[in-house]
Write a protein that holds these residues in place. Structure first.
Motif, PDB file in Angstrom:
ATOM      1  N   ARG A 271     -53.555 -45.721  36.280  1.00  0.00           N
ATOM      2  CA  ARG A 271     -52.143 -45.813  35.894  1.00  0.00           C
ATOM      3  C   ARG A 271     -52.085 -45.869  34.376  1.00  0.00           C
ATOM      4  O   ARG A 271     -52.619 -46.794  33.768  1.00  0.00           O
ATOM      5  CB  ARG A 271     -51.508 -47.078  36.477  1.00  0.00           C
ATOM      6  CG  ARG A 271     -51.441 -47.122  37.992  1.00  0.00           C
ATOM      7  CD  ARG A 271     -50.637 -48.329  38.438  1.00  0.00           C
ATOM      8  NE  ARG A 271     -50.661 -48.522  39.877  1.00  0.00           N
ATOM      9  CZ  ARG A 271     -49.856 -47.910  40.741  1.00  0.00           C
ATOM     10  NH1 ARG A 271     -48.962 -47.035  40.290  1.00  0.00           N
ATOM     11  NH2 ARG A 271     -49.928 -48.147  42.038  1.00  0.00           N
ATOM     12  N   ALA A 273     -49.815 -46.304  31.046  1.00  0.00           N
ATOM     13  CA  ALA A 273     -48.522 -46.816  30.578  1.00  0.00           C
ATOM     14  C   ALA A 273     -48.473 -46.703  29.067  1.00  0.00           C
ATOM     15  O   ALA A 273     -49.230 -47.373  28.371  1.00  0.00           O
ATOM     16  CB  ALA A 273     -48.335 -48.269  31.007  1.00  0.00           C
ATOM     17  N   SER A 290     -46.479 -43.685  33.437  1.00  0.00           N
ATOM     18  CA  SER A 290     -45.177 -44.299  33.187  1.00  0.00           C
ATOM     19  C   SER A 290     -45.056 -44.543  31.692  1.00  0.00           C
ATOM     20  O   SER A 290     -46.053 -44.617  30.975  1.00  0.00           O
ATOM     21  CB  SER A 290     -45.021 -45.617  33.957  1.00  0.00           C
ATOM     22  OG  SER A 290     -45.972 -46.569  33.514  1.00  0.00           O
ATOM     23  N   ARG A 296     -44.848 -53.022  34.145  1.00  0.00           N
ATOM     24  CA  ARG A 296     -44.059 -52.305  35.146  1.00  0.00           C
ATOM     25  C   ARG A 296     -44.777 -51.063  35.681  1.00  0.00           C
ATOM     26  O   ARG A 296     -44.175 -50.272  36.415  1.00  0.00           O
ATOM     27  CB  ARG A 296     -42.716 -51.895  34.551  1.00  0.00           C
ATOM     28  CG  ARG A 296     -41.846 -53.081  34.145  1.00  0.00           C
ATOM     29  CD  ARG A 296     -40.530 -52.622  33.585  1.00  0.00           C
ATOM     30  NE  ARG A 296     -39.698 -53.738  33.147  1.00  0.00           N
ATOM     31  CZ  ARG A 296     -38.529 -53.612  32.541  1.00  0.00           C
ATOM     32  NH1 ARG A 296     -38.037 -52.395  32.314  1.00  0.00           N
ATOM     33  NH2 ARG A 296     -37.854 -54.682  32.168  1.00  0.00           N
ATOM     34  N   ALA A 297     -46.027 -50.882  35.319  1.00  0.00           N
ATOM     35  CA  ALA A 297     -46.745 -49.669  35.718  1.00  0.00           C
ATOM     36  C   ALA A 297     -47.128 -49.677  37.183  1.00  0.00           C
ATOM     37  O   ALA A 297     -47.378 -48.623  37.768  1.00  0.00           O
ATOM     38  CB  ALA A 297     -48.004 -49.515  34.866  1.00  0.00           C
TER      39      ALA A 297
END
Length: 487
Positions: A271, A273, A290, A296-297
């Protein structure tokens, strides 16, 4: 696994073994191994070959003298240059003379060295501290000036056996014949550069050495045993998801390289970010991207923080977000400038720091030169100050764990697979992603850092010459497959 032990530990093991053996047995074993190494370098013409022994006081000089006696009995013309005849090992000196060798003082030593085919450095032993004294330094310079091959007895004279520091002039050896076990200084620069090829002679110390070495280096089999392998029921989440907070509008490539190191490092998913999402997804469409903030990823098992992050307010917020997570975090590059020791020590999950010498100097409030001269002390100090596993990059990559629960020094690993060609832009970013992926897969922090450094060094060697960070990334699958072929 290669292991090394401090002088104090070696001395204790020797004492325990000596108590069970006839006098002179250990020195005879050491001298036999030393003589065999020297004879191999002198082949095919051992008979008549001029050999000069540089002999100091104590057992180190005795090893050289007894080895010289063995060479003299096989026809070599052996001369011992005695730095202090009154303190030379009496038994060794008598054995050399009985075998047809001779002794001389330092007055005509340079002429002897100039005509020699081999010089044996028996000036100081593993207990030596500081650089060579003037007379010994002159002999070392003579051997270097005349380009005579040098064999060091146990370790090059003038280097520190325990730390790898060199605090003055020292002998530069082509081969170092060490006895019983390696000493840390033989694996740590700058001393390592003085040792040349290191050959270990077994004199029987093994059973009397502690199970936990003072320094250790993974071999290929050790690294392979630690590599994560998916099981039949694995999915991408169980294999480990790494979050990456790296890169910026100015340095999008750092994000790409970190993500690449993670994907090639076995992560089930990555992920990303941050602001370099377009560059990341264009190169690695597998990435879950993201814009941030990192918190918030989505769910991750570990974070890699810092490469190319910059130093603005967005970088500070991203770092705070990542360090607040209750998962292992690797911190590199720009992320290191945003660290507070107390905050790192207060984290509930492990932290891994991966500075180069300049970054380590900034963290310690000292100079780069001091860090490079005292690598072992520096990496231990960082690990202790931050309560974090610390990987100090450089010509010798060292990985130190913080002190144990009883306050004793944590274990230290050294990586032996690197190459100077890895000193290239972005190489450290790849390493960050690689170690981060191993953390996400569940490896302990020290193991993740050691295995990551091992793989990274092998990939640096396997990449097309001259390698660059992206080709190191692309060489990782070949290295991984070689160490851990699919079942």
């Amino acid at each position: 696994m290669e292991t090394a032990y401090r002088v104090e530990t070696v001395r204790a093991a020797e004492a325990a073994l000596l108590a069970r053996l006839p006098d002179g047995t250990l020195m005879a074993r050491a001298a036999a191994g030393l003589a065999a190494a020297c004879a191999g370098l002198l082949r095919p013409g051992l008979s008549g070959a001029r050999v000069v022994l540089l002999v100091g006081s104590g057992d180190n000089g005795g090893d050289a003298l007894y080895a010289g006696a063995r060479l003299a009995r096989r026809g070599a013309a052996v001369t011992a240059v005695l730095l202090d005849e009154e303190r030379a090992h009496p038994g060794g000196l008598a054995a050399l003379r009985a075998a047809g060798g001779r002794a001389a003082d330092t007055a005509g030593a340079e002429a002897l060295i100039a005509r020699a085919r081999l010089v044996v450095d028996g000036i100081t032993g593993i207990g030596g501290r500081g650089g060579l004294r003037p007379a010994a330094a002159g002999l070392a310079r003579a051997a270097a000036a005349h380009r005579v091959p040098v064999v060091a007895v146990d370790l090059p004279s003038g280097v520190d056996a325990d730390t790898g520091e060199v605090r003055g002039e020292a002998v530069r050896a082509d081969v170092t014949v060490t006895f019983g076990t390696r000493k840390p200084g033989l694996l740590i620069d700058p001393a390592r550069a003085y040792a040349g090829e290191v050959r270990l002679v077994d004199i029987g110390l093994g059973p009397r050495l502690p199970a936990s070495p003072d320094l250790a280096a993974l071999g290929d089999a050790d690294a392979a045993a630690l590599l994560p392998r998916p099981a039949a029921e694995s999915d991408k989440y169980r294999r480990g998801v790494l979050g990456v907070a790296a890169g910026s509008a100015r340095y999008p490539g750092a994000a790409v390289l970190t993500v690449g190191g993670a994907l090639r490092g076995g992560a089930g998913a990555v992920r990303y970010a941050g602001p370099a999402g377009d560059a990341v997804i264009a190169r690695y469409p597998e990435t879950l991207v993201s814009a941030g903030p990192p918190g918030r990823a989505g769910r991750v098992q570990a974070w890699a923080l810092g490469p190319g992050l910059g130093d603005g307010p967005d970088a500070a917020r991203a770092a705070a977000d990542v360090l607040a997570a209750d998962v292992p975090v690797l911190v590199d590059a720009d992320g290191l400038r945003l660290l507070d020791p107390e905050r790192v020590r207060a984290r509930s999950a492990p932290t891994v720091l991966t500075p180069h010498a300049g970054e380590a100097a900034a963290l310690l409030g000292t100079t780069r030169e001091r860090v490079e001269a005292a690598r072992l002390a520096s990496v231990r100090e960082l690990a202790g100050r931050y309560g974090a596993v610390t990987l100090l990059k450089g010509s010798t990559t060292l990985i130190a764990a913080p002190a144990d629960s009883e306050g004793g020094p944590g274990p230290v690993m050294v990586n032996t697979t690197g190459t100077p060609w890895l000193a290239t832009a972005g190489s450290g970013d790849v390493l960050s992603g690689l170690i981060g992926a191993l953390l996400a897969a569940g490896l302990a922090p020290l193991d993740a850092a050691a295995v990551g450094a091992h793989l990274h060094g092998l990939a640096g060697r396997a990449a097309p010459m001259p390698p660059m960070a992206s080709t190191v990334t692309e060489a990782l699958p070949e290295v991984w497959a070689r160490l851990s072929p699919p079942r």
